[in-house]
Design an enzyme around this catalytic site. Structure first.
Site, mmCIF file in Angstrom:
data_model
loop_
_atom_site.group_PDB
_atom_site.id
_atom_site.type_symbol
_atom_site.label_atom_id
_atom_site.label_comp_id
_atom_site.label_asym_id
_atom_site.label_seq_id
_atom_site.Cartn_x
_atom_site.Cartn_y
_atom_site.Cartn_z
ATOM 1 N N GLU A 327 -41.828 18.637 96.369
ATOM 2 C CA GLU A 327 -42.657 19.874 95.960
ATOM 3 C C GLU A 327 -43.219 19.665 94.709
ATOM 4 O O GLU A 327 -42.674 19.040 93.814
ATOM 5 C CB GLU A 327 -41.880 21.126 95.876
ATOM 6 C CG GLU A 327 -41.571 21.541 97.087
ATOM 7 C CD GLU A 327 -40.946 23.254 96.953
ATOM 8 O OE1 GLU A 327 -40.864 24.071 97.872
ATOM 9 O OE2 GLU A 327 -40.320 23.262 95.884
ATOM 10 N N CYS A 328 -44.602 19.344 94.777
ATOM 11 C CA CYS A 328 -45.339 19.330 93.582
ATOM 12 C C CYS A 328 -44.996 17.919 92.737
ATOM 13 O O CYS A 328 -45.520 16.843 93.249
ATOM 14 C CB CYS A 328 -45.427 20.521 92.639
ATOM 15 S SG CYS A 328 -46.669 20.637 91.368
ATOM 16 N N GLY A 329 -44.319 18.118 91.750
ATOM 17 C CA GLY A 329 -43.939 16.786 90.959
ATOM 18 C C GLY A 329 -43.326 15.938 92.040
ATOM 19 O O GLY A 329 -43.280 14.594 91.751
ATOM 20 N N MET A 332 -45.549 14.047 94.085
ATOM 21 C CA MET A 332 -46.083 13.055 93.394
ATOM 22 C C MET A 332 -45.368 11.803 93.026
ATOM 23 O O MET A 332 -45.752 10.717 93.204
ATOM 24 C CB MET A 332 -46.598 13.507 91.978
ATOM 25 C CG MET A 332 -47.474 14.350 91.874
ATOM 26 S SD MET A 332 -47.633 15.239 89.927
ATOM 27 C CE MET A 332 -48.342 16.851 90.569
ATOM 28 N N THR A 427 -45.706 18.719 99.449
ATOM 29 C CA THR A 427 -46.687 19.714 99.348
ATOM 30 C C THR A 427 -46.929 19.940 97.794
ATOM 31 O O THR A 427 -46.118 19.686 96.805
ATOM 32 C CB THR A 427 -46.212 21.123 99.970
ATOM 33 O OG1 THR A 427 -45.160 21.414 99.031
ATOM 34 C CG2 THR A 427 -45.806 20.983 101.430
#
Length: 436
Positions: A327-329, A332, A427
């Site tokens: 999720e998010c970080g 990445m 995501t």
């Protein structure tokens, strides 16, 4: 029977969190059991609440959650003496289009639960106008009751007197007035407050805030205005499906943005959670059947993540046979590379083709409704997931299969679709609940 209050304000940055923590600790010091909640999609403040009260705090969100879920979550306050829900942004601030049970505004929670609102007002640069603002908030929505106000950052006794007189003229109680006090300022960074677990002196800071507020605020008067509250039985529990039976959860300073209710929902459904630290070059539990990388601050630790070859190779080995989700970080870090704010490119795990950059920051913020195009851990293709996105990274490449069709709260399609490659998914939004 507990009494409930919502701590809110006309806008962000006025002092809601500090007042909430101070009231909670001051009443706890008096021997009361205090339960806190956070209205809205903030994954940082609940940890501060827990530090102040000694009790876990969770988010309640009218855009993403139905009334049954909210009732279930707040029922943990049944054995408390006082329940405090800290608002987000301004009292009536939410999105334009209604979600599951509201727009995400703190006022939704106040009206839904019947809890009066204590407004934090910062009258810097004004005097009588502060009363006009408070009166406007009081009268804006019939179902929301105003208990009174706490003035924050008053400049002088004369300034306080002017504001108090004006508020008295419009029939609004003033519980106290706080002069400026730098010693209780909570440190911040680009995604909000520096996390509670990163602040060694957080206990002392909360103690000082409690002492300061108890000196300047009539705590007994605030309690008298709190509404007696009897939680209503919830027809359903938490609207969350665990991603697996045994979950390996990344957890350290780079991976810490997890909604507490999510972890509780996973455990309530019978899942086991084991944690590991990518920053300590640890690998996921080999006995886990799914790995979950939450958001956090990988951009502040990108060099270390890139150098931790044991973590990176261990995660890749895990993904050969079992699903991995970010999720998010975390998304990445599942990608190919992350460029930090100084323009330095760092190699990530390469499980996805995503490449992101913080060299040219651009804020992405808002609720997200995603319809899965392919499955992800815990959710099948076609599932509708509600979440929230908040980051400053720029997508340089997102070449893999889109995970979902993602809309913002207005219904507009957005480019941050998430990705799927093999057993890896990710995501940009943080999952809050699933539509059912």
């Amino acid at each position: 029977m507990p009494a409930g209050l919502v701590i809110s304000a006309p806008a962000s940055g006025v002092g809601k969190t500090t007042l909430t923590l101070a009231l909670a600790r001051a009443w706890r010091n008096r021997g009361l059991n205090v339960q806190c909640f956070k209205s809205g999609p903030d994954y940082i403040d609940p940890a501060f609440h827990a530090a102040a009260t000694g009790r876990a705090s969770v988010n309640v969100d009218s855009w993403a959650m139905d009334r049954g879920t909210i009732s279930h979550l707040v029922s943990r306050g049944t054995d408390a003496d006082i329940v405090l829900a800290e608002g987000s942004m301004g009292l009536f601030d939410g999105v334009a289009a209604r979600g599951v049970s509201g727009t995400g505004a703190s006022a939704d929670i106040a009206e839904m639960l019947g809890w009066p609102v204590v407004l934090v007002i910062d009258p810097s640069g004004q005097a009588q106008t502060a009363a006009a603002i408070a009166a406007g908030l009081r009268d804006y929505r019939a179902g929301v009751r105003l208990a009174g106000v706490v003035l924050n950052r008053v400049a002088s006794p004369r300034h306080e007197d002017l504001v108090r007189r004006a508020l008295d003229d419009v029939g609004i109680a003033v519980f106290g007035a706080l002069p400026r006090h730098a010693e209780i300022s909570l440190p911040k960074r680009h995604l909000g407050l520096v996390q509670a677990e990163e602040q060694a002196e957080i206990g002392k800071l909360i103690d000082e805030a409690a002492r300061f507020v108890a000196e300047h605020v009539d705590l007994d008067a605030v309690l008298r205005f709190a509404a007696s509250w009897s939680p209503q039985p919830a027809a359903n529990g938490l609207n969350v499906t665990p991603p697996g039976q045994r979950i390996a959860l990344a957890r350290d300073a780079a991976f810490s943005f997890v909604y507490p209710h999510m972890l509780e929902a996973w455990r309530a459904a019978g899942a086991e959670i084991t944690t590991f630290s990518p920053l300590a070059d640890e690998v996921p539990d080999v006995n886990a059947d799914v790995c979950w990388l939450p958001g956090g601050y990988p951009e502040l630790h990108a060099g270390k993540i890139a150098a931790n070859t044991r973590f990176r190779s261990g995660l890749r080995a895990f993904a050969e046979t079992r699903p991995v989700h970010g999720e998010c970080g975390g998304y990445m870090v599942l990608g190919t590379a992350l460029t930090d704010a100084d323009g330095v490119r760092h190699e990530m795990t390469g499980l996805l083709g995503l490449e992101t950059s913080f060299a040219k920051r651009r804020m992405h913020l808002g609720y997200r409704l995603a319809t899965l195009a392919v499955s992800m851990p815990g959710h099948h293709a076609g599932a509708r997931l509600r979440g929230h996105e908040f980051h400053y990274s720029t997508i340089l490449a997102q070449p893999d299969t889109p995970l979902a069709v993602v809309h913002d709260a207005t219904g507009a399609v957005i480019a941050e679709t998430g990705s799927q490659r093999g057993r890896a998914t990710g995501t940009f939004f943080h999952l809050i609940a699933e539509d059912r």
